[in-house]
Write a protein that holds these residues in place. Structure first.
Motif, PDB file in Angstrom:
ATOM      1  N   SER A  50       1.538  31.570  29.982  1.00  9.08           N
ATOM      2  CA  SER A  50       1.518  30.101  30.082  1.00  9.08           C
ATOM      3  C   SER A  50       2.864  29.531  30.508  1.00  9.08           C
ATOM      4  CB  SER A  50       1.144  29.485  28.743  1.00  9.08           C
ATOM      5  OG  SER A  50      -0.164  29.832  28.416  1.00  9.08           O
ATOM      6  N   ILE A  64      -2.849  31.917  33.151  1.00  8.35           N
ATOM      7  CA  ILE A  64      -3.606  31.908  31.897  1.00  8.35           C
ATOM      8  C   ILE A  64      -3.899  33.358  31.461  1.00  8.35           C
ATOM      9  CG2 ILE A  64      -5.726  31.118  30.744  1.00  8.35           C
ATOM     10  CD1 ILE A  64      -5.716  28.822  32.927  1.00  8.35           C
ATOM     11  N   LEU A 107     -10.743  29.053  25.950  1.00  7.85           N
ATOM     12  CA  LEU A 107     -10.019  30.175  26.554  1.00  7.85           C
ATOM     13  C   LEU A 107     -10.595  31.548  26.229  1.00  7.85           C
ATOM     14  CD1 LEU A 107      -6.481  28.683  26.038  1.00  7.85           C
ATOM     15  CD2 LEU A 107      -7.393  29.400  28.233  1.00  7.85           C
TER      16      LEU A 107
END
Lengths: 201, 140
Positions: A50, A64, A107
């Motif tokens: 990140s 990510i 996520l």
């Protein structure tokens, strides 16, 4: 892909937290001794991803790697992503504690998709390359869709933000596809045993 | 191998860039200079900046270097930048409070603090792993 504090309605936060808590408990239950170093290494990788910014035009996006993490960890990716998100929220203010459940859902669900994709058998080299690209590309697409869906659920005022959020992640999808492809090729060369372990995850 | 991956990650931690948006301001000869960036190599280009100067509200855009300047009417102004996707930062700035050198020093301090935080986070992840291993062995 982190949703900040104070954006979402309480019912969405509670639902997200409840789903994530169940998934986290299952992930913890399936964790074996031998998996712990791998999970922590991938958690550290996810945490650092990140912070890596890729300038694109007038803006910049950050990595990510949920697909890459999910491919090698399977259901244990939920635990790895949770630890990374918790530290990002506590120490850097990315996302937040109240949105931790929703962010984990957004996520880690794509990470599970990556795990399923990664198990597909590919015989030819080009098929493997395409599959590994998909392992990076598709989870980000699903994550962006989930993020947009959560924002849409929050009310009509957020529909434009949801559209922007999805469009903004299109370059990330391509970048992650390419990075995952090369990372998998590298890992197959230096650590083929990780591929065998991922098949058992 | 995993040890090597961890060492690489720790080395990598020193050069990673910030995710959050940074906003700094200083003043020279009655003008306030604003700088905004995600990282040194990724300035917040053409980002909307809102300045509350007394009762007046100015809406400006940063340039390609993530910078802008304006002449304030009051000695205290509120400056906020919106980098999009939830990247938002607001500061209250008092005229004559900071020079360019002080801002550069603050930026360096913030970068150093961030490096330490990243190292701390990675250490916490390693500690959690060690504790989990110890706990699982103890349970056996």
């Amino acid at each position: 892909m982190h949703i900040s504090e104070g954006v979402l309605r309480p019912e969405i936060l509670i639902a997200g937290a409840a789903i994530s808590l169940c998934a986290l408990a299952y992930s913890l239950k399936s964790l074996k001794n031998d998996d712990i170093p791998t999970v922590s290494a991938f958690s550290a990788l996810f945490f650092l991803a990140s912070f890596v910014h890729v300038p694109i035009g007038i803006t910049s996006v950050h990595l990510i790697l949920s697909g890459f993490v999910g491919a090698f960890l399977g259901v244990r990716a939920i635990l790895a992503i949770f630890v990374a998100l918790l530290l990002q929220a506590l120490l850097f203010g990315f996302g937040g504690l109240s949105t931790l459940g929703v962010n984990l859902f957004v996520l880690s669900t794509p990470a599970l998709l990556a795990s399923l994709l990664f198990r597909i058998k590919a015989a030819k080299n080009w098929q493997k390359n395409l599959l590994w690209f998909g392992v990076g590309f598709l989870p980000i697409s699903l994550g962006a869709l989930l993020l947009s869906f959560v924002l849409c659920l929050n009310g009509d005022n957020f529909i434009t933000a949801a559209k922007i959020a999805f469009i903004a992640h299109i370059p990330v999808m391509l970048i992650e596809g390419i990075i995952t492809l090369f990372a998998c090729r590298f890992l197959l060369y230096v650590k083929p045993s990780l591929f065998e372990r991922s098949a058992r995850a | 191998m995993l040890r090597k991956i961890f060492l690489c990650l720790l080395l990598f931690a020193g050069v990673v860039f910030a995710h959050k948006i940074n906003l700094f301001a200083y003043d020279e000869e009655g003008e306030i200079f604003v700088e905004s960036y995600f990282s040194k190599s990724a300035p917040c280009q053409n980002c909307p900046v809102e300045i509350k100067d007394g009762e007046k509200t100015l809406k400006l855009l940063t340039d390609d270097d993530g910078k802008l300047k304006f002449k304030p009417q009051n000695s205290v102004v509120s400056i906020s930048v919106d980098g999009g996707m939830g990247h938002f930062k607001e500061i209250n700035y008092s005229l004559k409070s900071l020079t360019k050198e002080q801002v550069l020093s603050d930026e360096n301090d913030e970068r150093a603090a961030q490096g330490w935080k990243i190292a701390l986070s990675l250490s916490i992840i390693a500690l959690i792993a060690l504790l989990s291993l110890a706990f699982k062995r103890f349970k056996k």
